[in-house]
Write a protein that holds these residues in place. Structure first.
Motif, mmCIF file in Angstrom:
data_model
loop_
_atom_site.group_PDB
_atom_site.id
_atom_site.type_symbol
_atom_site.label_atom_id
_atom_site.label_comp_id
_atom_site.label_asym_id
_atom_site.label_seq_id
_atom_site.Cartn_x
_atom_site.Cartn_y
_atom_site.Cartn_z
ATOM 1 N N GLY A 19 -0.066 9.511 37.677
ATOM 2 C CA GLY A 19 0.454 9.206 39.007
ATOM 3 C C GLY A 19 -0.619 9.456 40.051
ATOM 4 O O GLY A 19 -1.705 9.950 39.752
ATOM 5 N N THR A 20 -0.322 9.125 41.276
ATOM 6 C CA THR A 20 -1.305 9.283 42.346
ATOM 7 C C THR A 20 -1.594 10.750 42.640
ATOM 8 O O THR A 20 -2.689 11.090 43.072
ATOM 9 N N GLU A 29 7.520 10.036 43.360
ATOM 10 C CA GLU A 29 7.265 8.640 43.741
ATOM 11 C C GLU A 29 8.525 7.796 43.601
ATOM 12 O O GLU A 29 8.789 6.906 44.401
ATOM 13 N N PHE A 30 9.290 8.073 42.567
ATOM 14 C CA PHE A 30 10.520 7.321 42.361
ATOM 15 C C PHE A 30 11.517 7.621 43.474
ATOM 16 O O PHE A 30 12.206 6.728 43.968
ATOM 17 N N GLU A 31 11.576 8.871 43.907
ATOM 18 C CA GLU A 31 12.453 9.231 45.015
ATOM 19 C C GLU A 31 12.025 8.514 46.294
ATOM 20 O O GLU A 31 12.871 8.086 47.081
ATOM 21 N N ALA A 32 10.726 8.369 46.493
ATOM 22 C CA ALA A 32 10.229 7.645 47.667
ATOM 23 C C ALA A 32 10.668 6.177 47.617
ATOM 24 O O ALA A 32 11.013 5.587 48.648
ATOM 25 N N LEU A 33 10.672 5.590 46.434
ATOM 26 C CA LEU A 33 11.161 4.211 46.287
ATOM 27 C C LEU A 33 12.634 4.117 46.671
ATOM 28 O O LEU A 33 13.038 3.214 47.403
ATOM 29 N N LEU A 34 13.425 5.030 46.159
ATOM 30 C CA LEU A 34 14.859 5.020 46.458
ATOM 31 C C LEU A 34 15.115 5.257 47.942
ATOM 32 O O LEU A 34 16.054 4.693 48.512
#
Length: 130
Positions: A19-20, A29-34
């Protein structure tokens, strides 16, 4: 896991890439997408042989807890996970697992042979959104 949002709402995932931020939670990162509150489709072109990391019982518990906390967002915003696997036998072997995957994650897991098929299917899911 790497999440590439540069083509959002097409989100490319790579299980064998870091990941970054290696110190961040794998779910950050997935939470940021959601948090975008916008529909998207997950895509993966590594094939089924590439992401066979064996998860520890602790990793599985963390994943299950995270998924339960975000179940409604996952159902609302993730339209599908589309995996590209050129080998027909491997695609067929995942059919039974795809229903288990959908029950757990709340969105369908689909297998296609080519990137073109994946992109066309992703666009169909995104255009069906009203």
């Amino acid at each position: 896991m790497q999440i590439d949002t540069s083509q959002f709402p097409l989100v490319w995932t790579r299980f064998n890439a870091p990941g970054t931020d290696p110190d961040a939670s794998p779910f950050a990162e997935f939470e940021a997408l959601l948090a975008r509150k916008t529909v998207f489709v997950l895509l993966n072109d590594e094939g089924l042989d590439k992401g066979d990391h064996e998860h520890s019982p602790d990793e599985m518990k963390q994943t299950s807890r995270w998924m339960k906390r975000h179940k409604s967002e996952l159902k609302a915003f993730v339209k599908a996970a589309i995996y590209i696997e050129p080998n027909i036998a491997k695609r067929m072997a995942t059919k039974a697992f795809s229903s288990v995957y959908e029950k757990f994650w709340g969105y369908p897991m689909l297998m296609v042979a080519t990137k073109d098929e994946a992109l066309a299917l992703a666009q169909k899911f995104l255009s069906d959104e009203t």
